[in-house]
Motif scaffolding. Structure first.
Motif, PDB file in Angstrom:
ATOM      1  N   TYR A  66      17.171 -11.070  12.531  1.00  0.00           N
ATOM      2  CA  TYR A  66      16.909 -11.587  13.400  1.00  0.00           C
ATOM      3  C   TYR A  66      16.553 -13.446  13.405  1.00  0.00           C
ATOM      4  CZ  TYR A  66      17.489  -7.625  15.853  1.00  0.00           C
ATOM      5  OH  TYR A  66      18.417  -5.925  16.487  1.00  0.00           O
ATOM      6  N   THR A  67      15.503 -13.366  12.188  1.00  0.00           N
ATOM      7  CA  THR A  67      15.545 -14.766  11.827  1.00  0.00           C
ATOM      8  C   THR A  67      15.511 -15.458  10.873  1.00  0.00           C
ATOM      9  OG1 THR A  67      13.337 -13.206  10.182  1.00  0.00           O
ATOM     10  CG2 THR A  67      12.861 -14.259  12.891  1.00  0.00           C
ATOM     11  N   SER A  68      16.817 -14.439   9.741  1.00  0.00           N
ATOM     12  CA  SER A  68      17.120 -14.360   8.667  1.00  0.00           C
ATOM     13  C   SER A  68      15.667 -15.141   7.695  1.00  0.00           C
ATOM     14  CB  SER A  68      18.095 -16.346   8.479  1.00  0.00           C
ATOM     15  OG  SER A  68      18.920 -15.720   9.825  1.00  0.00           O
ATOM     16  N   ARG A  69      14.568 -15.178   8.025  1.00  0.00           N
ATOM     17  CA  ARG A  69      13.767 -14.981   6.543  1.00  0.00           C
ATOM     18  C   ARG A  69      13.797 -13.552   5.588  1.00  0.00           C
ATOM     19  NH1 ARG A  69       7.981 -16.450   9.562  1.00  0.00           N
ATOM     20  NH2 ARG A  69       8.421 -16.958  11.555  1.00  0.00           N
ATOM     21  N   THR A  70      13.233 -14.230   4.462  1.00  0.00           N
ATOM     22  CA  THR A  70      13.277 -13.423   3.172  1.00  0.00           C
ATOM     23  C   THR A  70      12.069 -12.802   3.008  1.00  0.00           C
ATOM     24  OG1 THR A  70      12.286 -15.760   2.161  1.00  0.00           O
ATOM     25  CG2 THR A  70      14.874 -15.097   2.027  1.00  0.00           C
ATOM     26  N   ALA A  71      11.943 -11.518   2.672  1.00  0.00           N
ATOM     27  CA  ALA A  71      10.328 -11.276   1.901  1.00  0.00           C
ATOM     28  C   ALA A  71      10.313 -11.283   0.397  1.00  0.00           C
ATOM     29  CB  ALA A  71      10.217  -9.933   2.125  1.00  0.00           C
ATOM     30  N   THR A  72       9.602 -10.976   0.210  1.00  0.00           N
ATOM     31  CA  THR A  72       8.613 -11.493  -1.846  1.00  0.00           C
ATOM     32  C   THR A  72       9.190 -10.485  -2.245  1.00  0.00           C
ATOM     33  OG1 THR A  72       6.441 -11.075  -1.541  1.00  0.00           O
ATOM     34  CG2 THR A  72       7.140 -13.123  -1.079  1.00  0.00           C
ATOM     35  N   ALA A  73       9.264 -10.070  -3.699  1.00  0.00           N
ATOM     36  CA  ALA A  73       9.225  -9.019  -3.945  1.00  0.00           C
ATOM     37  C   ALA A  73       7.532  -8.423  -4.029  1.00  0.00           C
ATOM     38  CB  ALA A  73       9.464  -9.539  -6.088  1.00  0.00           C
ATOM     39  N   ALA A  74       7.014  -8.898  -3.805  1.00  0.00           N
ATOM     40  CA  ALA A  74       5.242  -8.519  -3.622  1.00  0.00           C
ATOM     41  C   ALA A  74       5.408  -7.802  -2.504  1.00  0.00           C
ATOM     42  CB  ALA A  74       4.282  -9.283  -3.697  1.00  0.00           C
ATOM     43  N   GLU A  75       5.758  -7.818  -1.834  1.00  0.00           N
ATOM     44  CA  GLU A  75       5.953  -7.530  -0.248  1.00  0.00           C
ATOM     45  C   GLU A  75       6.568  -6.329  -0.450  1.00  0.00           C
ATOM     46  OE1 GLU A  75       5.454 -10.843   3.087  1.00  0.00           O
ATOM     47  OE2 GLU A  75       6.928 -10.849   2.335  1.00  0.00           O
ATOM     48  N   LEU A  76       8.407  -6.227  -0.516  1.00  0.00           N
ATOM     49  CA  LEU A  76       8.371  -4.662  -0.654  1.00  0.00           C
ATOM     50  C   LEU A  76       8.023  -4.062  -1.906  1.00  0.00           C
ATOM     51  CD1 LEU A  76      10.375  -6.626   0.640  1.00  0.00           C
ATOM     52  CD2 LEU A  76      12.621  -5.727  -0.932  1.00  0.00           C
ATOM     53  N   HIS A  77       7.618  -4.243  -2.701  1.00  0.00           N
ATOM     54  CA  HIS A  77       6.577  -3.124  -3.878  1.00  0.00           C
ATOM     55  C   HIS A  77       5.243  -2.655  -2.487  1.00  0.00           C
ATOM     56  CE1 HIS A  77       3.503  -2.933  -6.956  1.00  0.00           C
ATOM     57  NE2 HIS A  77       4.398  -1.669  -7.411  1.00  0.00           N
ATOM     58  N   ALA A  78       4.639  -3.597  -2.347  1.00  0.00           N
ATOM     59  CA  ALA A  78       4.134  -3.119  -1.417  1.00  0.00           C
ATOM     60  C   ALA A  78       4.436  -1.793  -0.370  1.00  0.00           C
ATOM     61  CB  ALA A  78       3.413  -4.101  -0.503  1.00  0.00           C
ATOM     62  N   HIS A  79       5.638  -2.095   0.212  1.00  0.00           N
ATOM     63  CA  HIS A  79       6.448  -1.034   0.885  1.00  0.00           C
ATOM     64  C   HIS A  79       6.485  -0.109   0.143  1.00  0.00           C
ATOM     65  CE1 HIS A  79       6.085  -2.922   4.627  1.00  0.00           C
ATOM     66  NE2 HIS A  79       6.315  -4.302   4.124  1.00  0.00           N
ATOM     67  N   GLY A  80       6.506   0.111  -0.934  1.00  0.00           N
ATOM     68  CA  GLY A  80       7.107   0.784  -1.913  1.00  0.00           C
ATOM     69  C   GLY A  80       9.035   1.376  -2.607  1.00  0.00           C
ATOM     70  N   SER A  81       9.563  -0.046  -1.860  1.00  0.00           N
ATOM     71  CA  SER A  81      11.273  -0.408  -2.888  1.00  0.00           C
ATOM     72  C   SER A  81      11.083  -0.770  -4.273  1.00  0.00           C
ATOM     73  CB  SER A  81      11.611  -0.731  -1.585  1.00  0.00           C
ATOM     74  OG  SER A  81      11.186  -1.993  -0.514  1.00  0.00           O
ATOM     75  N   VAL A  82       9.937  -1.849  -3.978  1.00  0.00           N
ATOM     76  CA  VAL A  82      10.406  -1.742  -6.026  1.00  0.00           C
ATOM     77  C   VAL A  82       9.545  -1.644  -6.905  1.00  0.00           C
ATOM     78  CG1 VAL A  82      10.066  -4.387  -6.961  1.00  0.00           C
ATOM     79  CG2 VAL A  82      11.356  -4.573  -4.745  1.00  0.00           C
ATOM     80  N   TRP A  83       9.468  -1.201  -8.132  1.00  0.00           N
ATOM     81  CA  TRP A  83       9.034   0.055  -8.869  1.00  0.00           C
ATOM     82  C   TRP A  83       8.086  -0.855  -9.676  1.00  0.00           C
ATOM     83  CZ3 TRP A  83       8.430   4.702  -9.993  1.00  0.00           C
ATOM     84  CH2 TRP A  83       7.715   4.945 -11.907  1.00  0.00           C
ATOM     85  N   ARG A  84       8.563  -2.285 -10.080  1.00  0.00           N
ATOM     86  CA  ARG A  84       7.655  -3.110 -10.656  1.00  0.00           C
ATOM     87  C   ARG A  84       7.659  -4.797 -10.674  1.00  0.00           C
ATOM     88  NH1 ARG A  84       6.859  -2.181 -16.997  1.00  0.00           N
ATOM     89  NH2 ARG A  84       5.404  -4.082 -17.717  1.00  0.00           N
ATOM     90  N   VAL A  85       7.094  -5.583 -10.617  1.00  0.00           N
ATOM     91  CA  VAL A  85       7.247  -6.669 -10.361  1.00  0.00           C
ATOM     92  C   VAL A  85       6.373  -7.417 -10.890  1.00  0.00           C
ATOM     93  CG1 VAL A  85       6.989  -8.525  -9.156  1.00  0.00           C
ATOM     94  CG2 VAL A  85       6.952  -7.166  -7.551  1.00  0.00           C
TER      95      VAL A  85
END
Length: 249
Positions: free
Chosen positions: A157-176
């Motif tokens: 809804y806001t068109s904001r972005t999430a960082t790789a570090a944030e996605l890593h914290a959610h478990g969706s990014v394997w490695r940063v």
């Protein structure tokens, strides 16, 4: 420029996207990407595919300027179908797909990585769907595979972005990793996967897709219907025509 395939390691295919300046893909580019992914997956010598990009960012979605030049709906229909095929080609690739994400991963980029089997990202990467700012809808299906439901809605809804570090914290990014280490880190993971038996890894991919709680193709196709409705109503053109103008204001 375009989509290319190489074999950097035994059992690994590297599919690279290069559409300067920002990897916003034209209609044909999405089809070319789909073809490259499907061809790599069918190769009996390949056990893992790495999807990467050259330049400033991984993917900036569809080529909005191509749509602005079109006086009808051909570009929109082409982009819808092309994205649908490219996203499905990632998901249905016969072997696991590792996405190597650098810089920005926006719009259609979310559709690609949301369907990938694993994501390795550079520490300067950001992920988001600016669709509402571009007169479009779609890929919430794939963003929901990267972040929890309520965060997906707020980002959408806001068109904001999430960082790789944030996605890593959610478990969706394997490695940063630092950007200069990105390609190596993605190939390292791919090589580990590629050491498995080729027949067995294909069975594993089919089995995991088979137990997926969401039919990603059907879900995304449902979203695309609203994109077309937005265009028929005229609101999409009204919003899309502001593209690029806000940066110059």
């Amino acid at each position: 420029m375009g989509v290319s395939t190489s074999d950097p390691d035994k059992g690994v295919a590297l599919v690279t996207v290069d559409f300067p300046p920002v990897n916003a893909l034209p209609v044909q580019g999405w089809y070319d990407l789909a073809d490259a992914l499907r061809t790599a997956g069918r190769d009996p010598e390949v056990r893992c595919v790495v999807l990467a990009a050259e330049g400033r960012g991984f993917n900036a979605g569809v080529d909005i300027k191509e749509m602005q030049r079109d006086t009808g709906h051909a570009a929109l229909i082409g982009a819808n179908r092309g994205c649908y095929e490219a996203f499905a080609a990632v998901y249905e690739c016969e072997v696991p797909v590792v996405a190597a994400v650098n810089g920005f991963c926006l719009g259609g980029g979310i559709g690609l990585v949301g369907n990938a089997d694993a994501i390795v990202a550079s520490d300067d990467s950001v992920f988001g769907l600016p669709e509402l700012d571009r007169g479009a809808l779609g890929a919430a299906t794939h963003l929901a595979r990267l972040v929890p439901q309520h965060l997906m809605r707020a980002l959408y809804y806001t068109s904001r972005t999430a960082t790789a570090a944030e996605l890593h914290a959610h478990g969706s990014v394997w490695r940063v990793v630092p950007r200069e280490a990105l390609r190596g880190a993605a190939l390292e993971l791919a090589a580990e996967i590629a050491r498995k038996d080729g027949y067995l890894i294909r069975l594993a991919k089919a089995a995991i897709n088979g137990i997926d709680p969401v039919d990603v193709r059907r879900s995304y196709r449902f979203e695309q219907g609203f994109t077309f409705e937005a265009n028929l109503s005229g609101v999409a053109d009204r919003v899309r025509d502001t593209f690029g103008k806000e940066e110059r204001a």
